[in-house]
Design a protein around this motif. Sequence first.
Motif, PDB file in Angstrom:
ATOM      1  N   VAL A   1     -11.512  -5.093  -0.203  1.00 36.61           N
ATOM      2  CA  VAL A   1     -11.671  -5.679  -1.710  1.00 36.61           C
ATOM      3  C   VAL A   1     -12.624  -4.583  -1.987  1.00 36.61           C
ATOM      4  O   VAL A   1     -12.656  -4.006  -3.079  1.00 36.61           O
ATOM      5  CB  VAL A   1     -12.059  -7.038  -1.766  1.00 36.61           C
ATOM      6  N   VAL A   2     -13.696  -4.315  -1.329  1.00 38.44           N
ATOM      7  CA  VAL A   2     -14.724  -3.296  -1.637  1.00 38.44           C
ATOM      8  C   VAL A   2     -14.104  -1.772  -1.874  1.00 38.44           C
ATOM      9  O   VAL A   2     -14.495  -1.252  -2.975  1.00 38.44           O
ATOM     10  CB  VAL A   2     -15.874  -3.179  -0.624  1.00 38.44           C
ATOM     11  N   ALA A   3     -13.266  -1.494  -0.828  1.00 40.26           N
ATOM     12  CA  ALA A   3     -12.543  -0.232  -1.245  1.00 40.26           C
ATOM     13  C   ALA A   3     -11.740  -0.232  -2.585  1.00 40.26           C
ATOM     14  O   ALA A   3     -11.773   0.826  -3.244  1.00 40.26           O
ATOM     15  CB  ALA A   3     -11.538  -0.054  -0.052  1.00 40.26           C
ATOM     16  N   LEU A   4     -11.051  -1.426  -2.836  1.00 37.45           N
ATOM     17  CA  LEU A   4     -10.311  -1.344  -4.038  1.00 37.45           C
ATOM     18  C   LEU A   4     -11.087  -1.160  -5.190  1.00 37.45           C
ATOM     19  O   LEU A   4     -10.942  -0.508  -6.213  1.00 37.45           O
ATOM     20  CB  LEU A   4      -9.612  -2.703  -4.182  1.00 37.45           C
ATOM     21  N   ASN A   5     -12.661  -1.976  -5.254  1.00 36.10           N
ATOM     22  CA  ASN A   5     -13.405  -1.826  -6.404  1.00 36.10           C
ATOM     23  C   ASN A   5     -13.939  -0.257  -6.397  1.00 36.10           C
ATOM     24  O   ASN A   5     -14.150   0.094  -7.669  1.00 36.10           O
ATOM     25  CB  ASN A   5     -14.466  -2.715  -6.219  1.00 36.10           C
TER      26      ASN A   5
ATOM     27  N   ASP B   1     -14.142  10.034 -12.657  1.00 36.27           N
ATOM     28  CA  ASP B   1     -13.424  11.252 -12.478  1.00 36.27           C
ATOM     29  C   ASP B   1     -12.674  11.845 -13.616  1.00 36.27           C
ATOM     30  O   ASP B   1     -11.508  12.820 -13.265  1.00 36.27           O
ATOM     31  CB  ASP B   1     -12.570  11.339 -11.175  1.00 36.27           C
ATOM     32  N   GLY B   2     -12.677  11.439 -14.660  1.00 37.18           N
ATOM     33  CA  GLY B   2     -11.972  12.000 -15.790  1.00 37.18           C
ATOM     34  C   GLY B   2     -10.594  11.211 -15.896  1.00 37.18           C
ATOM     35  O   GLY B   2      -9.933  10.631 -15.050  1.00 37.18           O
ATOM     36  N   PRO B   3      -9.760  11.274 -17.132  1.00 37.60           N
ATOM     37  CA  PRO B   3      -8.595  10.373 -17.542  1.00 37.60           C
ATOM     38  C   PRO B   3      -7.520  10.789 -16.437  1.00 37.60           C
ATOM     39  O   PRO B   3      -6.754   9.818 -16.546  1.00 37.60           O
ATOM     40  CB  PRO B   3      -8.464  11.036 -19.042  1.00 37.60           C
ATOM     41  N   ASP B   4      -7.360  11.927 -16.120  1.00 36.08           N
ATOM     42  CA  ASP B   4      -6.276  12.017 -15.126  1.00 36.08           C
ATOM     43  C   ASP B   4      -6.690  11.953 -13.680  1.00 36.08           C
ATOM     44  O   ASP B   4      -6.062  11.227 -13.000  1.00 36.08           O
ATOM     45  CB  ASP B   4      -5.627  13.476 -15.677  1.00 36.08           C
ATOM     46  N   ALA B   5      -7.635  13.032 -13.490  1.00 33.97           N
ATOM     47  CA  ALA B   5      -8.027  13.199 -11.924  1.00 33.97           C
ATOM     48  C   ALA B   5      -8.397  11.887 -11.621  1.00 33.97           C
ATOM     49  O   ALA B   5      -8.061  11.357 -10.232  1.00 33.97           O
ATOM     50  CB  ALA B   5      -9.073  14.119 -12.040  1.00 33.97           C
ATOM     51  N   GLY B   6      -9.179  10.929 -12.237  1.00 34.18           N
ATOM     52  CA  GLY B   6      -9.641   9.893 -11.762  1.00 34.18           C
ATOM     53  C   GLY B   6      -8.748   8.688 -11.277  1.00 34.18           C
ATOM     54  O   GLY B   6      -8.665   8.332 -10.194  1.00 34.18           O
ATOM     55  N   PRO B   7      -7.809   8.296 -12.314  1.00 38.87           N
ATOM     56  CA  PRO B   7      -6.780   7.216 -11.880  1.00 38.87           C
ATOM     57  C   PRO B   7      -5.707   7.813 -10.716  1.00 38.87           C
ATOM     58  O   PRO B   7      -5.349   6.947  -9.953  1.00 38.87           O
ATOM     59  CB  PRO B   7      -5.890   7.205 -13.039  1.00 38.87           C
ATOM     60  N   ALA B   8      -5.621   9.198 -10.738  1.00 34.27           N
ATOM     61  CA  ALA B   8      -4.789   9.662  -9.575  1.00 34.27           C
ATOM     62  C   ALA B   8      -5.571   9.641  -8.331  1.00 34.27           C
ATOM     63  O   ALA B   8      -4.675   9.037  -7.250  1.00 34.27           O
ATOM     64  CB  ALA B   8      -4.495  11.055 -10.079  1.00 34.27           C
ATOM     65  N   ALA B   9      -6.697   9.944  -8.175  1.00 34.64           N
ATOM     66  CA  ALA B   9      -7.465   9.780  -7.032  1.00 34.64           C
ATOM     67  C   ALA B   9      -7.692   8.108  -6.494  1.00 34.64           C
ATOM     68  O   ALA B   9      -7.432   8.129  -5.540  1.00 34.64           O
ATOM     69  CB  ALA B   9      -8.996  10.382  -7.118  1.00 34.64           C
ATOM     70  N   ALA B  10      -7.737   7.404  -7.421  1.00 32.05           N
ATOM     71  CA  ALA B  10      -7.999   6.143  -7.274  1.00 32.05           C
ATOM     72  C   ALA B  10      -6.674   5.464  -6.782  1.00 32.05           C
ATOM     73  O   ALA B  10      -6.610   4.449  -5.627  1.00 32.05           O
ATOM     74  CB  ALA B  10      -8.299   5.259  -8.656  1.00 32.05           C
ATOM     75  N   LEU B  11      -5.469   6.021  -7.322  1.00 30.96           N
ATOM     76  CA  LEU B  11      -4.267   5.352  -7.043  1.00 30.96           C
ATOM     77  C   LEU B  11      -3.883   5.796  -5.557  1.00 30.96           C
ATOM     78  O   LEU B  11      -3.355   4.961  -4.743  1.00 30.96           O
ATOM     79  CB  LEU B  11      -3.142   6.138  -7.947  1.00 30.96           C
ATOM     80  N   ALA B  12      -4.435   6.925  -5.104  1.00 28.13           N
ATOM     81  CA  ALA B  12      -4.179   7.458  -3.737  1.00 28.13           C
ATOM     82  C   ALA B  12      -4.956   6.556  -2.873  1.00 28.13           C
ATOM     83  O   ALA B  12      -4.282   5.934  -1.795  1.00 28.13           O
ATOM     84  CB  ALA B  12      -4.715   8.774  -3.425  1.00 28.13           C
ATOM     85  N   ILE B  13      -6.323   5.799  -3.132  1.00 29.27           N
ATOM     86  CA  ILE B  13      -6.948   4.894  -2.312  1.00 29.27           C
ATOM     87  C   ILE B  13      -6.246   3.555  -2.337  1.00 29.27           C
ATOM     88  O   ILE B  13      -6.021   3.124  -1.238  1.00 29.27           O
ATOM     89  CB  ILE B  13      -8.487   4.630  -2.960  1.00 29.27           C
ATOM     90  N   VAL B  14      -5.768   3.403  -3.494  1.00 30.43           N
ATOM     91  CA  VAL B  14      -5.137   1.842  -3.571  1.00 30.43           C
ATOM     92  C   VAL B  14      -3.769   1.824  -2.807  1.00 30.43           C
ATOM     93  O   VAL B  14      -3.473   0.771  -2.037  1.00 30.43           O
ATOM     94  CB  VAL B  14      -4.835   1.421  -5.012  1.00 30.43           C
ATOM     95  N   ASP B  15      -2.869   2.862  -2.692  1.00 29.46           N
ATOM     96  CA  ASP B  15      -1.755   2.745  -2.220  1.00 29.46           C
ATOM     97  C   ASP B  15      -2.130   2.738  -0.540  1.00 29.46           C
ATOM     98  O   ASP B  15      -1.334   2.492   0.139  1.00 29.46           O
ATOM     99  CB  ASP B  15      -0.945   4.171  -2.458  1.00 29.46           C
TER     100      ASP B  15
END
Lengths: 429, 144
Positions: free
Chosen positions: A342-346, A355-369
Amino acid sequence: MDDVTARRADSARRAVVAVWRIEAAKIVAVLTRYTGDFALAEDLAQEALAEALEQWPERGLPRNGAAWLTQVGKRRAVDHWRRQERYADRIAALGHDLEREQDAAADAVPWDPDEIADDVLRLVFTACHPALPQQARVALTLRVVGGLETAEIARAFLVPVATIQQRIVRAKQALADAGVPFETPSRAERPARIAAVLGVLYLIFTEGHAATEGDDWMRPDLALEALRLARILAALQPDEPEVHGLLALLELTAARFPARVDAQGAPVLLADQDRRRWDRGAIRRGRAALRRAEGFGRGLGAYGLQAAIAECHAVAPSVEATDWRRIVAAYEGLERLRPSPVVALNRAVALSMADGPDAGPAAALAIVDGLAGERALAASHLLPSVRGELLARLGRDAEAAGAFALAAERTRNARERAVLLARAASPRR
Amino acid sequence: MQYMLIMRDSDEAIEASKDIPFEQIIEAMGKYNEAMMQAGVLIAGEGLTDASEGFVVDFSHETPLITDGPYGETKELFNGFWILEVASREEAAEWASRCPLGPGSKLEVRRVHGVEDFPADNEWIEKEIGWREEQAERRAAQQG
């Protein structure tokens, strides 16, 4: 009964309840010291309350309610022992003391002012004892420390009154069976026991501000009660940094309550909240408590770190202007202390913003997946709802809609489900 | 709900307090404040210095008029306040009546605005009030 009489009776009843709320912990603590038996003391205190509810509305409030209630409790203790035909000599002595006390001063403080704070602290540790299941700790703490009535606790948790009664009876029995002494824990035990107390207060608070089941998104009364208990604890245990960390977290979270539901009572996510509605007083108090926690110079604990995150939001004029870097760092600290998916998700969510509008969500999605296989998140709506948000931001609408629909399916909160379904229909908002 | 306790002293109360040792007043007030802190209800509070250090800004005229204190015609002076977070009006009354004040002193107790108090002609607020009532009814139904 006519209206005026009814209203007067109701007001008198509320006056009794008000005195009880202020004095309950001290009365139970003092009766525990007097009888040497926490379970008995709690019964006696409840009997005294019942007697007050019966007598005060008719005869008017006594000048010193606390003394009155304590006296009744002590008298009932003597009656109890008499019925048991035990401690014959002790009864005689106590009965004598009791009469002398009554004569001495009905106005006097019915406890030793130098000892009462420590006794209340012992009471807190007893109610939150690890020998008890979590639910029992919560019920017992609300009743003996918070001075809430059983019916109020039941209402707050949406369970029948009998359920709470049973929890309390069993809890008292369990404490007696385990031979739990009325003591503050030893130095060695202390950190774990403090953590147990903080855990109970946190649970009461979260139960208040995000109902896990049912239609109520918020039950603010319970959250405010947790806040009051945290303030009590901070006054009793000023030397524990995490007590201030928890208090800071609760204040800063409660500060957002006025903005957390919309006109229809549906939840408003942080990003969409009207920040002008946040409670500035609560933010100020929360930040002061956080500075106190930091002031010990030992680094923040898990609650303190969460408070630091809440502070980043509280001081930011908008989502965009939030110090997301600091939030990512706090989540990293939290992951080191208490690694959890849960903390990792947060942390992923914070990273997506930092991390910016594209790099941020992309990096986050990698963690989430990467968290997809985590059992702790398998049944939760959190993972798919975060995934949906990230996919939507990356313009992958069809996948986002699917993720939101899955999240809606998983949540047990009706109002939250409505929000998620709306996102499934229109992922980009 | 939050209540503000506003201390109002008359001249006679202020005069009378001069006969009581300062230490004694400080101790009584300190104990009172400590009790409220230990009960987790004290949100804020301050004492005010002598009115001679204060002044009044009067908006009755075209330009605001400043008058130095103490303000001759005033019978009572605000000398301090507390803000308490409590569960009921009765609880506020209970704390207020425990305040160590003497003859000539009064506490005015006022509820602090909450979200529910914003103007009812605001559509947003109206809906919120409706929602809260609905919640209360549902709770009552669950109870009984």
